[in-house]
Design a protein around this motif. Structure first.
Motif, PDB file in Angstrom:
ATOM      1  N   PRO A  79       8.732  46.291  14.478  1.00  9.77           N
ATOM      2  CA  PRO A  79       8.420  46.039  13.063  1.00  9.77           C
ATOM      3  C   PRO A  79       8.429  44.549  12.719  1.00  9.77           C
ATOM      4  N   GLU A  80       9.419  43.803  13.267  1.00  8.56           N
ATOM      5  CA  GLU A  80       9.494  42.373  12.984  1.00  8.56           C
ATOM      6  C   GLU A  80       8.269  41.637  13.523  1.00  8.56           C
ATOM      7  N   THR A  81       7.828  42.043  14.717  1.00  4.48           N
ATOM      8  CA  THR A  81       6.665  41.405  15.338  1.00  4.48           C
ATOM      9  C   THR A  81       5.407  41.642  14.518  1.00  4.48           C
ATOM     10  N   VAL A  82       5.224  42.857  14.064  1.00  2.00           N
ATOM     11  CA  VAL A  82       4.052  43.180  13.247  1.00  2.00           C
ATOM     12  C   VAL A  82       4.065  42.365  11.969  1.00  2.00           C
ATOM     13  N   GLU A  83       5.238  42.241  11.352  1.00  2.00           N
ATOM     14  CA  GLU A  83       5.351  41.452  10.127  1.00  2.00           C
ATOM     15  C   GLU A  83       5.011  39.987  10.391  1.00  2.00           C
ATOM     16  N   ILE A  84       5.484  39.439  11.518  1.00  2.00           N
ATOM     17  CA  ILE A  84       5.217  38.038  11.860  1.00  2.00           C
ATOM     18  C   ILE A  84       3.720  37.802  12.044  1.00  2.00           C
ATOM     19  N   LEU A  85       3.082  38.664  12.847  1.00  2.00           N
ATOM     20  CA  LEU A  85       1.657  38.487  13.123  1.00  2.00           C
ATOM     21  C   LEU A  85       0.809  38.733  11.877  1.00  2.00           C
ATOM     22  N   ALA A  86       1.175  39.733  11.104  1.00  2.00           N
ATOM     23  CA  ALA A  86       0.426  40.014   9.876  1.00  2.00           C
ATOM     24  C   ALA A  86       0.530  38.838   8.907  1.00  2.00           C
ATOM     25  N   GLY A  87       1.722  38.220   8.858  1.00  2.00           N
ATOM     26  CA  GLY A  87       1.913  37.078   7.980  1.00  2.00           C
ATOM     27  C   GLY A  87       1.068  35.885   8.398  1.00  2.00           C
TER      28      GLY A  87
ATOM     29  N   LEU B 241      -5.225  44.315  13.671  1.00  2.00           N
ATOM     30  CA  LEU B 241      -4.310  43.173  13.711  1.00  2.00           C
ATOM     31  C   LEU B 241      -4.461  42.417  15.028  1.00  2.00           C
ATOM     32  N   LYS B 242      -4.531  43.142  16.131  1.00  2.00           N
ATOM     33  CA  LYS B 242      -4.682  42.499  17.452  1.00  2.00           C
ATOM     34  C   LYS B 242      -5.994  41.718  17.535  1.00  2.00           C
ATOM     35  N   HIS B 243      -7.061  42.305  16.978  1.00  2.00           N
ATOM     36  CA  HIS B 243      -8.383  41.674  17.065  1.00  2.00           C
ATOM     37  C   HIS B 243      -8.500  40.417  16.213  1.00  2.00           C
ATOM     38  N   ARG B 244      -7.557  40.193  15.326  1.00  2.00           N
ATOM     39  CA  ARG B 244      -7.583  38.995  14.497  1.00  2.00           C
ATOM     40  C   ARG B 244      -7.046  37.774  15.254  1.00  2.00           C
ATOM     41  N   PHE B 245      -6.530  38.004  16.450  1.00  2.00           N
ATOM     42  CA  PHE B 245      -5.980  36.908  17.247  1.00  2.00           C
ATOM     43  C   PHE B 245      -6.792  36.727  18.530  1.00  2.00           C
ATOM     44  N   THR B 246      -6.896  35.479  18.962  1.00  2.00           N
ATOM     45  CA  THR B 246      -7.395  35.198  20.305  1.00  2.00           C
ATOM     46  C   THR B 246      -6.152  35.100  21.169  1.00  2.00           C
ATOM     47  N   LEU B 247      -5.992  36.047  22.073  1.00  2.00           N
ATOM     48  CA  LEU B 247      -4.745  36.178  22.814  1.00  2.00           C
ATOM     49  C   LEU B 247      -4.356  34.898  23.551  1.00  2.00           C
ATOM     50  N   SER B 248      -5.338  34.240  24.149  1.00  2.00           N
ATOM     51  CA  SER B 248      -5.017  33.020  24.903  1.00  2.00           C
ATOM     52  C   SER B 248      -4.486  31.915  23.990  1.00  2.00           C
ATOM     53  N   ASP B 249      -4.906  31.900  22.718  1.00  2.00           N
ATOM     54  CA  ASP B 249      -4.397  30.905  21.768  1.00  2.00           C
ATOM     55  C   ASP B 249      -2.912  31.126  21.503  1.00  2.00           C
TER      56      ASP B 249
ATOM     57  N   ASP C 226      -9.091  37.562  27.083  1.00  2.00           N
ATOM     58  CA  ASP C 226      -9.323  37.631  25.637  1.00  2.00           C
ATOM     59  C   ASP C 226     -10.258  38.770  25.262  1.00  2.00           C
ATOM     60  N   GLN C 227     -11.235  39.032  26.115  1.00  2.00           N
ATOM     61  CA  GLN C 227     -12.211  40.066  25.809  1.00  2.00           C
ATOM     62  C   GLN C 227     -11.559  41.440  25.739  1.00  2.00           C
ATOM     63  N   LYS C 228     -10.663  41.699  26.665  1.00  2.00           N
ATOM     64  CA  LYS C 228      -9.992  42.999  26.694  1.00  2.00           C
ATOM     65  C   LYS C 228      -8.696  43.000  25.887  1.00  2.00           C
ATOM     66  N   GLY C 229      -8.232  41.816  25.535  1.00  2.00           N
ATOM     67  CA  GLY C 229      -7.058  41.719  24.674  1.00  2.00           C
ATOM     68  C   GLY C 229      -5.735  42.008  25.337  1.00  2.00           C
ATOM     69  N   PHE C 230      -5.611  41.707  26.629  1.00  2.00           N
ATOM     70  CA  PHE C 230      -4.324  41.927  27.274  1.00  2.00           C
ATOM     71  C   PHE C 230      -4.040  40.826  28.291  1.00  2.00           C
TER      72      PHE C 230
ATOM     73  N   PRO D 214      -3.129  53.559  14.374  1.00  2.00           N
ATOM     74  CA  PRO D 214      -3.745  52.820  15.485  1.00  2.00           C
ATOM     75  C   PRO D 214      -4.835  51.877  14.997  1.00  2.00           C
ATOM     76  N   GLN D 215      -5.544  52.273  13.928  1.00  2.00           N
ATOM     77  CA  GLN D 215      -6.609  51.446  13.388  1.00  2.00           C
ATOM     78  C   GLN D 215      -6.061  50.113  12.852  1.00  2.00           C
ATOM     79  N   PHE D 216      -4.933  50.178  12.140  1.00  2.00           N
ATOM     80  CA  PHE D 216      -4.330  48.954  11.611  1.00  2.00           C
ATOM     81  C   PHE D 216      -3.878  48.043  12.743  1.00  2.00           C
ATOM     82  N   LEU D 217      -3.218  48.611  13.757  1.00  2.00           N
ATOM     83  CA  LEU D 217      -2.716  47.803  14.867  1.00  2.00           C
ATOM     84  C   LEU D 217      -3.860  47.180  15.662  1.00  2.00           C
ATOM     85  N   ASP D 218      -4.932  47.944  15.868  1.00  2.00           N
ATOM     86  CA  ASP D 218      -6.093  47.398  16.586  1.00  2.00           C
ATOM     87  C   ASP D 218      -6.716  46.252  15.794  1.00  2.00           C
TER      88      ASP D 218
END
Length: 216
Positions: free
Chosen positions: A81-89, A11-19, A52-56, A5-9
């Motif tokens: 898995p594909e989505t995580v790879e795309i966002l991580a990349g 990863l999500k926080h590295r993006f501005t959702l509205s962008d 963006d603040q709540k990330g959803f 969960p720490q890795f996924l959180d």
């Protein structure tokens, strides 16, 4: 793919959702939220909001809700898995590779899932068979339809102490697997194992992926 969960959180926080969503949806900023036409259903007035603040994101029209991972999955048709790879990349982050122990745990979990699926199917067959006639009559009298029974995979455990055990062993499922999944009870004082559930309606309990993990 099993990720912490720490890795996924992170990863999500590295993006501005509205962008990310703004690449496909025209958004208008309104206070802390942005709004736009929902990409998941046809609408003429905006009911889709991004926080963006709540990330959803959330759509008040169709109920679509999720994080940046959910949005990419649902708009691009990619697997988790594909989505995580795309966002991580996109942000230059390496996706952690599972250890040997994690791989083994996943194999055991898959094996347990196969056992529970076999048990669920067998219980369902018992409910519509001769032995489950009284139980089936009871729930149909309560208004449950055939479609409901199938949707929730309702079943019936016969009164026999070893009916499930014998049926599963005939399918190549070992006694220890049934004990590990809680479907058989092995007396601490010794003696033969026996079916945990007998003469009762069975309601499968599933996890978020829809896999049966227990019964009520």
């Amino acid at each position: 793919m099993t990720l912490s969960p720490q890795f996924l959180d992170d990863l999500k926080h590295r993006f501005t959702l509205s962008d990310v969503i703004g690449r496909q949806v025209k958004l208008v900023r309104r206070g802390r939220e942005a709004t736009g036409l929902c990409p998941f259903h046809s609408e003429k007035s905006p009911s889709f909001t991004v926080n963006d603040q709540k990330g959803f994101y959330h759509c008040f029209g169709c109920g679509a809700h999720g994080s940046v991972i959910d949005f990419v999955m649902n708009t691009q048709g990619t697997t988790f898995p594909e989505t995580v790879e795309i966002l991580a990349g996109e942000v230059g982050v390496d996706v952690p590779k599972p250890s040997r122990q994690q791989v083994e745990r996943e194999k055991q979990r898959a094996s347990a899932g196969e056992v529970m699926e076999a048990v669920t199917s067998w219980y369902q067959a018992q409910l519509v068979g001769q032995g489950g006639a009284s139980a089936l009559s009871y729930i149909t009298d309560r208004g449950l339809t055939k479609a409901t029974l199938e949707k929730f995979q309702l079943g019936f455990a016969p009164a026999s102490r070893t009916a499930l055990k014998e049926a599963m062993q005939a399918r190549g499922i070992h006694e220890d697997q049934l004990i590990e999944t809680g479907m058989l009870i092995k007396p601490e004082t010794g003696g033969a194992s026996y079916d945990r559930f007998r003469d009762r309606l069975m309601f499968p309990i599933t996890d978020r992926q829809g896999r049966v993990i227990a019964f009520g």
